[in-house]
Design a protein around this motif. Structure first.
Motif, PDB file in Angstrom:
ATOM      1  N   SER A  43       0.840  -1.182   0.000  1.00 20.12           N
ATOM      2  CA  SER A  43       0.000   0.000   0.000  1.00 20.12           C
ATOM      3  C   SER A  43       0.883   1.242   0.000  1.00 20.12           C
ATOM      4  O   SER A  43       2.116   1.171   0.103  1.00 20.12           O
ATOM      5  N   LEU A  44       0.247   2.390  -0.106  1.00 20.76           N
ATOM      6  CA  LEU A  44       0.994   3.647  -0.126  1.00 20.76           C
ATOM      7  C   LEU A  44       1.685   3.921   1.203  1.00 20.76           C
ATOM      8  O   LEU A  44       2.637   4.707   1.248  1.00 20.76           O
ATOM      9  N   ALA A  52      -8.061  -0.910  -2.049  1.00 14.44           N
ATOM     10  CA  ALA A  52      -6.806  -1.673  -2.025  1.00 14.44           C
ATOM     11  C   ALA A  52      -6.167  -1.775  -3.398  1.00 14.44           C
ATOM     12  O   ALA A  52      -4.945  -1.690  -3.542  1.00 14.44           O
ATOM     13  N   GLU A  53      -6.997  -1.948  -4.468  1.00 14.37           N
ATOM     14  CA  GLU A  53      -6.412  -2.091  -5.792  1.00 14.37           C
ATOM     15  C   GLU A  53      -5.752  -0.802  -6.258  1.00 14.37           C
ATOM     16  O   GLU A  53      -4.761  -0.829  -6.995  1.00 14.37           O
ATOM     17  N   VAL A  54      -6.273   0.353  -5.813  1.00 11.54           N
ATOM     18  CA  VAL A  54      -5.672   1.631  -6.189  1.00 11.54           C
ATOM     19  C   VAL A  54      -4.325   1.806  -5.491  1.00 11.54           C
ATOM     20  O   VAL A  54      -3.329   2.198  -6.111  1.00 11.54           O
ATOM     21  N   GLU A  55      -4.283   1.521  -4.193  1.00 14.86           N
ATOM     22  CA  GLU A  55      -3.029   1.676  -3.449  1.00 14.86           C
ATOM     23  C   GLU A  55      -1.967   0.714  -3.973  1.00 14.86           C
ATOM     24  O   GLU A  55      -0.792   1.086  -4.116  1.00 14.86           O
ATOM     25  N   GLN A  56      -2.354  -0.510  -4.268  1.00 13.97           N
ATOM     26  CA  GLN A  56      -1.358  -1.464  -4.765  1.00 13.97           C
ATOM     27  C   GLN A  56      -0.845  -1.052  -6.135  1.00 13.97           C
ATOM     28  O   GLN A  56       0.360  -1.151  -6.411  1.00 13.97           O
ATOM     29  N   THR A  57      -1.736  -0.593  -7.009  1.00  8.26           N
ATOM     30  CA  THR A  57      -1.297  -0.163  -8.340  1.00  8.26           C
ATOM     31  C   THR A  57      -0.364   1.038  -8.244  1.00  8.26           C
ATOM     32  O   THR A  57       0.667   1.097  -8.934  1.00  8.26           O
ATOM     33  N   VAL A  66       3.552   1.053  -9.531  1.00  8.41           N
ATOM     34  CA  VAL A  66       4.059   2.005 -10.525  1.00  8.41           C
ATOM     35  C   VAL A  66       5.338   2.665 -10.021  1.00  8.41           C
ATOM     36  O   VAL A  66       6.348   2.768 -10.735  1.00  8.41           O
ATOM     37  N   VAL A  67       5.331   3.139  -8.776  1.00  9.10           N
ATOM     38  CA  VAL A  67       6.535   3.759  -8.213  1.00  9.10           C
ATOM     39  C   VAL A  67       7.652   2.727  -8.110  1.00  9.10           C
ATOM     40  O   VAL A  67       8.827   3.023  -8.411  1.00  9.10           O
ATOM     41  N   GLN A  68       7.340   1.529  -7.682  1.00  8.39           N
ATOM     42  CA  GLN A  68       8.361   0.482  -7.540  1.00  8.39           C
ATOM     43  C   GLN A  68       9.037   0.173  -8.869  1.00  8.39           C
ATOM     44  O   GLN A  68      10.271   0.106  -8.964  1.00  8.39           O
ATOM     45  N   GLU A  69       8.236  -0.004  -9.927  1.00  9.77           N
ATOM     46  CA  GLU A  69       8.817  -0.334 -11.220  1.00  9.77           C
ATOM     47  C   GLU A  69       9.594   0.849 -11.794  1.00  9.77           C
ATOM     48  O   GLU A  69      10.637   0.672 -12.439  1.00  9.77           O
ATOM     49  N   ALA A  70       9.124   2.071 -11.546  1.00 13.16           N
ATOM     50  CA  ALA A  70       9.863   3.247 -12.020  1.00 13.16           C
ATOM     51  C   ALA A  70      11.216   3.351 -11.332  1.00 13.16           C
ATOM     52  O   ALA A  70      12.240   3.676 -11.976  1.00 13.16           O
ATOM     53  N   VAL A 106      -2.112   8.816 -13.168  1.00 14.55           N
ATOM     54  CA  VAL A 106      -3.226   9.342 -12.366  1.00 14.55           C
ATOM     55  C   VAL A 106      -4.281   8.251 -12.267  1.00 14.55           C
ATOM     56  O   VAL A 106      -4.711   7.699 -13.293  1.00 14.55           O
ATOM     57  N   LEU A 107      -4.679   7.916 -11.036  1.00 18.36           N
ATOM     58  CA  LEU A 107      -5.655   6.865 -10.788  1.00 18.36           C
ATOM     59  C   LEU A 107      -6.916   7.460 -10.182  1.00 18.36           C
ATOM     60  O   LEU A 107      -6.845   8.155  -9.166  1.00 18.36           O
TER      61      LEU A 107
END
Length: 430
Positions: free
Chosen positions: A289-290, A332-337, A341-345, A423-424
């Motif tokens: 999560s965030l 939960a799906e928004v926080e995980q996504t 995104v930050v992790q892969e960047a 943007v989500l």
């Protein structure tokens, strides 16, 4: 084995000419022979009354009776022949069978009613004329007898023919409906198989994306720490020990997350209808999560990357540079996504921009959350880590964001760096 009407096609037709089946041809030929014999016998009496040779009456009767063979092909013509020979007092079998065939066929009902009325009237007139001579003093009896014979020779075959025709059309309608339902079921089965195959493909893609995001980041950090460990092993044993501990921690975390995903894969497979909506490996609720964003950034800092975290809460542009902050509670799906995104960047920064300064921005807005990871140009001092790249990182990020109805943009910056923005849309949970 069951066949539909389309599959049968003409396979059930084995009769000659206009007959669909051989037994129908045999039946009509047999009826025609019996009718010809009857009319031939009645033709003798007709020839005697008309003053013609007996052979002419027999020949005429045979021709008239044989027309019954044509009853399925031309039922109206056969009925007209029966009406025409009624004055000659012949063709009773011909008239009865022809009226039945006419009523059971697809001839319009008004034609059937007209011809049946003509046949009944002709039979009544002939019967009345032939019986009044012997019972001239009983006109009521003559009329009653004539009506009875006319009705008996006309109404039963017509009613029975109407019943058989309606029953046949009902059976054909039911057969067509069954064939239609069978085709629809076959089409639905094909579509269900297509949906199941699409769901399996989506599931494989999702699992591959999840494993790429989880494992690649951990392994990339392990490679970076291993390179640093090799560089400082002889000069700074304390730092080397610290880097070795970090490599061990990263390896254990990667194994733990990999074990969780493999555990989900070994679980019982969901039904095809549920595959398309299945949660990612480990479930959304169990994913990152965030709130863990600060720890994620700290891992990159520990690997030697200069990372700045800028979090802006909802409101008048307030900033929390120290961490992700509590922020609103997102699905939960928004926080995980957002986390992925930050992790892969950050993983891409380790791979392609060693030594570059990185800024991670997270903005909580009304109804949406925005994130951006931007790195500057490489400083040229840090060595390339030599990490392999499959080219799936940006593709996976885009699929995640678009899957939630968000917006994803990536590309180089003017100063030679690279930027990833997403943007989500989301609604805060109470």
């Amino acid at each position: 084995m069951t066949y539909t009407g389309d599959e049968r096609g003409g396979a059930g037709r084995d009769g000659p000419w206009w007959w669909e089946r051989r037994r129908e041809a045999v039946l009509d030929v047999g009826l025609g022979a019996v009718s010809a014999a009857e009319c031939a016998l009645e033709g003798v009496q007709f020839a005697r009354e008309a003053g013609l040779p007996g052979a002419v009456g027999v020949l005429f009767g045979i021709v008239v009776g044989a027309t019954l063979v044509l009853r399925r092909r031309w039922p109206i013509a056969v009925v007209l022949v029966g009406i025409a020979v009624t004055p000659a007092a012949m063709g009773f079998l011909l008239s009865v069978v022809a009226l039945y065939t006419l009523a059971s066929s697809d001839v319009p009902r008004r034609i059937t009613a007209t011809l049946a009325s003509m046949s009944m009237a002709a039979t009544f007139v002939v019967m009345y004329l032939r019986t009044r001579e012997g019972a001239a003093d009983e006109p009521t009896l003559v009329i009653s007898l004539s009506v009875f014979v006319a009705v008996a020779l006309t109404v039963p075959p017509v009613l029975f023919g109407l019943y058989i025709g309606a029953r046949r059309r009902l059976m054909e309608s039911l057969q067509e409906r069954a064939d239609s339902l069978e085709r629809e079921l076959s089409l639905l089965a094909d579509r269900a198989e297509e949906r199941a195959e699409w769901a399996r493909t989506e599931e494989r893609t999702r699992i591959a994306r999840e494993m790429h995001d989880v494992v690649a980041h951990r392994v990339s950090l392990m490679v970076v720490h291993a390179a640093a460990l090799q560089a400082v092993a002889a000069k700074d044993p304390v730092k080397a020990a610290r880097n070795a501990a970090l490599v061990g921690d990263m390896g254990r975390q990667a194994l733990t997350e990999l074990r969780e995903m493999l555990g989900v894969l070994r679980a019982e497979a969901p039904k095809p209808a549920a595959v398309a909506v299945a949660a990612p490996a480990g479930g959304f609720e169990d994913g990152p999560s965030l709130a863990e964003l600060e720890a994620l950034v700290g891992q990159s800092r520990a690997a030697g990357m200069v990372v700045e975290l800028d979090v802006r809460a909802a409101g008048a542009g307030s900033t929390d540079p120290a961490g992700a902050g509590p922020g609103p509670g997102y699905p939960a799906e928004v926080e995980q996504t957002a986390y992925r995104v930050v992790q892969e960047a950050l993983t891409n920064c380790h791979k392609h921009a060693p030594g570059a300064r990185v800024v991670v921005r997270l903005a909580h807005r009304d109804g949406e959350v925005a994130m951006q990871v931007e790195n500057g140009p490489c400083d040229g001092k840090a060595a390339e880590p030599g990490l392999p790249s499959g080219g799936n990182g940006l593709v996976g990020m885009r699929e995640r964001v678009l899957g939630l109805g968000g917006v994803f943009v990536s590309g180089p910056t003017d100063d030679g760096g690279f930027k990833v923005s997403a943007v989500l849309p989301c609604a805060s949970r109470a």
